[in-house]
Scaffold this motif. Structure first.
Motif, mmCIF file in Angstrom:
data_model
loop_
_atom_site.group_PDB
_atom_site.id
_atom_site.type_symbol
_atom_site.label_atom_id
_atom_site.label_comp_id
_atom_site.label_asym_id
_atom_site.label_seq_id
_atom_site.Cartn_x
_atom_site.Cartn_y
_atom_site.Cartn_z
ATOM 1 N N ASP A 1 0.840 -1.199 0.000
ATOM 2 C CA ASP A 1 0.000 0.000 0.000
ATOM 3 C C ASP A 1 0.878 1.253 0.000
ATOM 4 O O ASP A 1 1.764 1.406 0.838
ATOM 5 C CB ASP A 1 -0.924 0.009 1.211
ATOM 6 N N GLU B 1 -4.639 -7.438 13.063
ATOM 7 C CA GLU B 1 -5.613 -6.444 12.638
ATOM 8 C C GLU B 1 -6.933 -7.111 12.278
ATOM 9 O O GLU B 1 -6.962 -8.235 11.772
ATOM 10 C CB GLU B 1 -5.076 -5.667 11.433
ATOM 11 N N PRO C 1 -8.832 7.563 8.543
ATOM 12 C CA PRO C 1 -8.088 6.540 9.279
ATOM 13 C C PRO C 1 -8.983 5.624 10.107
ATOM 14 O O PRO C 1 -10.037 6.041 10.604
ATOM 15 C CB PRO C 1 -7.151 7.359 10.181
ATOM 16 N N THR D 1 3.621 -6.511 3.556
ATOM 17 C CA THR D 1 2.538 -5.715 4.128
ATOM 18 C C THR D 1 2.434 -5.978 5.620
ATOM 19 O O THR D 1 2.534 -7.122 6.070
ATOM 20 C CB THR D 1 1.184 -5.990 3.449
ATOM 21 N N ASN D 2 2.244 -4.905 6.384
ATOM 22 C CA ASN D 2 2.029 -5.035 7.826
ATOM 23 C C ASN D 2 0.611 -5.494 8.137
ATOM 24 O O ASN D 2 0.322 -5.896 9.264
ATOM 25 C CB ASN D 2 2.280 -3.697 8.523
ATOM 26 N N ASN D 3 -0.269 -5.410 7.172
ATOM 27 C CA ASN D 3 -1.654 -5.806 7.394
ATOM 28 C C ASN D 3 -1.742 -7.327 7.510
ATOM 29 O O ASN D 3 -1.288 -8.046 6.629
ATOM 30 C CB ASN D 3 -2.526 -5.305 6.239
ATOM 31 N N ARG E 1 -11.310 -5.869 11.342
ATOM 32 C CA ARG E 1 -12.324 -4.810 11.236
ATOM 33 C C ARG E 1 -13.482 -5.054 12.205
ATOM 34 O O ARG E 1 -14.453 -4.304 12.219
ATOM 35 C CB ARG E 1 -12.865 -4.755 9.797
ATOM 36 N N THR F 1 -3.003 3.281 13.141
ATOM 37 C CA THR F 1 -4.150 3.484 12.268
ATOM 38 C C THR F 1 -3.875 2.869 10.898
ATOM 39 O O THR F 1 -2.730 2.620 10.526
ATOM 40 C CB THR F 1 -4.463 4.981 12.063
ATOM 41 N N GLY F 2 -4.952 2.613 10.185
ATOM 42 C CA GLY F 2 -4.864 2.132 8.813
ATOM 43 C C GLY F 2 -5.715 3.014 7.923
ATOM 44 O O GLY F 2 -6.611 3.716 8.409
ATOM 45 N N ASP G 1 1.260 -0.475 13.894
ATOM 46 C CA ASP G 1 0.538 0.616 13.233
ATOM 47 C C ASP G 1 -0.695 1.001 14.044
ATOM 48 O O ASP G 1 -1.578 0.170 14.300
ATOM 49 C CB ASP G 1 0.098 0.199 11.827
ATOM 50 N N ALA H 1 -6.046 0.572 14.190
ATOM 51 C CA ALA H 1 -5.364 -0.645 13.759
ATOM 52 C C ALA H 1 -4.728 -1.347 14.958
ATOM 53 O O ALA H 1 -5.001 -1.018 16.115
ATOM 54 C CB ALA H 1 -4.334 -0.319 12.685
ATOM 55 N N SER I 1 -8.433 4.194 4.965
ATOM 56 C CA SER I 1 -9.696 3.818 4.336
ATOM 57 C C SER I 1 -10.181 5.006 3.523
ATOM 58 O O SER I 1 -9.676 6.127 3.684
ATOM 59 C CB SER I 1 -10.755 3.422 5.379
#
Length: 261
Positions: free
Chosen positions: A10, A118, A155, A41-43, A120, A148-149, A146, A158, A151
């Protein structure tokens, strides 16, 4: 020794589900020239298979084996620390699948670890369970710091933000595996058979991508197509090896991105 690449996803290749112009030409050039690369990716939400599908929808055809997530890095770390252990997981399929694949049992009964990733759908009940297990002695691990992420609406909280809640309640900080921990870089390097002295890290954040690349001994390139700006670079006590507008500036130069030939 030939050059290899690590790159964030990202802000480097895509932004809010859209291709960053030139990213497709950059990736194609790497593939056509058999240059080893890994997308980081850290996600921790998605599995590599899910991420491959996400990238395909933007026009990028990247194999699963070229994708490395903080969930995979966390699972690999735990497999070396306590093989075939147990964990209570707050996270989604990217993390639970990675832990299952290394032989971990997921349980809320006296687990070896509480592993936070992480999601949602953070629930008060799950966070409360995590707090109580950490207080009883479970070791606290988080996939990434992190707070925040991104969107389309702004933000989102996260992993780091929820980890702070658990830390405040228990007095225990987690061990973060993902960026800026250089452990994630080194695990990705080992996986693709790369070496720090011949690997370039491309990222869009000074506080995660660039600092972890530096601490892992890599040369670094900051792209201005994501979070960090040319002005914000000056606020840091360290600098990337090179600053460019986007990976489009590397097309035609992947074998010599610093113009040393």
């Amino acid at each position: 020794m030939s050059l290899t690449y690590l790159m964030d996803m990202d802000g480097v290749l895509i932004s809010e589900e859209k291709l960053i112009p030139g990213a497709d030409a950059f990736v194609t050039e790497l593939q056509d020239n058999d240059v080893p690369f890994t997308v980081l990716t850290n996600n921790s939400i998605r599995t590599p298979r899910d991420l491959r599908a996400r990238l395909l929808s933007t026009g990028l055809d990247i194999a699963e084996e070229n994708i490395w997530t903080s969930a995979l890095a966390t699972a690999q770390f735990l497999s070396t620390q306590r093989p075939n252990g147990t964990a209570y997981v707050v996270g989604e399929s990217g993390l639970t699948t990675a832990l299952h694949d290394i032989g971990y049992v997921l349980t809320d009964v006296n687990p070896d670890y509480v592993v936070l990733g992480e999601t949602r759908t953070y629930s008060f009940e799950a966070i409360t369970t995590a707090i109580r297990l950490v207080e009883r002695g479970a070791r606290f691990i988080a996939t990434n710091p992190d707070a925040t992420g991104p969107s389309s609406l702004g933000p989102l909280p996260a992993t780091g933000a929820v980890a702070a809640l658990i830390s405040r309640a228990t007095g225990r900080d987690p061990y973060y595996v993902g960026k800026p921990n250089p452990l994630m870089m080194r695990s990705a390097l080992r996986r693709m058979g790369g070496h720090s002295e011949s690997t370039l890290m491309i990222g869009d954040r000074m506080d995660t991508d660039i600092v972890s690349g530096l601490e892992a001994g890599l040369r670094t390139v900051l792209v201005l197509s994501g979070i960090s700006t040319a002005e914000s670079v000056e606020a840091y006590p360290y600098r990337p090896t090179r600053v460019i507008r986007s990976v489009a500036d590397l097309v035609g130069h992947t074998s010599d991105p610093f113009g040393t030939d």
